[in-house]
Design an enzyme around this catalytic site. Structure first.
Site, PDB file in Angstrom:
ATOM      1  N   CYS A   1       1.026   3.793  -4.799  1.00  0.00           N
ATOM      2  CA  CYS A   1      -0.213   3.444  -5.522  1.00  0.00           C
ATOM      3  C   CYS A   1      -0.805   4.672  -6.197  1.00  0.00           C
ATOM      4  CB  CYS A   1      -1.233   2.832  -4.570  1.00  0.00           C
ATOM      5  SG  CYS A   1      -0.694   1.303  -3.818  1.00  0.00           S
TER       6      CYS A   1
ATOM      7  N   CYS B   1      -1.730   4.442   0.174  1.00  0.00           N
ATOM      8  CA  CYS B   1      -0.418   4.040  -0.347  1.00  0.00           C
ATOM      9  C   CYS B   1       0.118   5.093  -1.313  1.00  0.00           C
ATOM     10  CB  CYS B   1      -0.570   2.681  -1.021  1.00  0.00           C
ATOM     11  SG  CYS B   1       0.849   2.157  -1.985  1.00  0.00           S
TER      12      CYS B   1
END
Length: 175
Positions: free
Chosen positions: A101, A98
Site C-alpha cells: 500500500c 501494508c
C-alpha cells in the site's frame, strides 16, 4: 513364564539424570578474557531516548498536507458515488501497516498529478472504515476501484500492487 514376569515387574522407573550430582564442572573459565559480573537486563533501566519522527504522523484528511490524494470516510465516498460527477472516481483502499500500500500510494500520487482535472482520486483507510471495506468486498490490500461517471458502465476493481500504466489504460479506455 518366569522370564516374562521379570520383564513386566513393577519396579519404579529410573530417575532422570540430574546435573547437581556431577562432581565436575561443565564449563571452564577462559583465562584470557576475565569474566566480570553481567548486569541483569531486568534491573537495568532502558537507556533509549524517545523516538523522534522525521515528520509528524498523519492526521486529518490528507496523508500529508502537500498530497493531492485525500483520505476520506465511508460516508464521503458514498456521497461521491451517488453524486453527479463528470470525471471517473478512483478509490484506493489501504492500510498504514501494508507494505504494498505504501508503494501504491506513490503510484497513486503520480497518477493524481497526471490526471489532476480528469479524475478524482481518494483513499480509504481500511482500519478506520472496516465495515465499509467489508461491504465493498475488500479482501486484499491494496484494492483500487475505478468508478465511471456513467452509471451504465460497471466499476473496475483491482487487487494488489499494479503498475501505473495499467491504471492509465483503465482510466483512458474503460472509463
Amino acid at each position: 513364564m518366569q522370564g516374562v514376569s521379570s520383564v513386566f515387574s513393577c519396579r519404579a522407573p529410573p530417575q532422570p539424570l540430574s546435573l547437581h550430582r556431577f562432581p565436575f564442572k561443565t564449563h571452564t573459565p577462559n583465562l584470557h578474557f576475565p569474566t566480570t559480573t553481567r548486569p541483569s537486563f531486568l534491573s537495568v533501566a532502558p537507556t533509549t531516548s524517545p523516538r523522534k519522527f522525521l515528520c509528524p504522523p498523519p492526521n486529518g484528511k490528507y496523508l500529508r498536507e502537500d498530497y493531492l490524494v485525500k483520505k476520506i470516510s465511508a460516508k464521503e465516498v458514498q456521497e461521491l458515488v451517488k453524486g453527479e460527477r463528470k470525471v471517473p472516481l478512483v478509490i484506493d483502499f489501504y492500510a498504514q501497516w501494508c507494505g504494498p500500500c505504501i508503494l501504491m500510494a506513490q503510484i497513486i500520487e503520480m497518477l493524481a498529478v497526471e490526471y489532476e482535472n480528469n479524475a478524482l482520486i481518494v483513499k480509504v483507510d481500511t482500519d478506520d472504515e472496516y465495515e465499509f471495506a467489508h461491504d465493498m468486498q475488500v479482501r486484499g490490500l491494496p484494492t483500487v476501484y475505478f468508478i465511471s461517471p456513467d452509471p451504465n458502465k460497471e466499476a473496475v476493481r483491482t487487487e494488489g500492487l499494479i503498475p501505473i500504466q495499467m491504471m492509465r489504460d483503465i482510466l483512458d479506455n474503460e472509463m
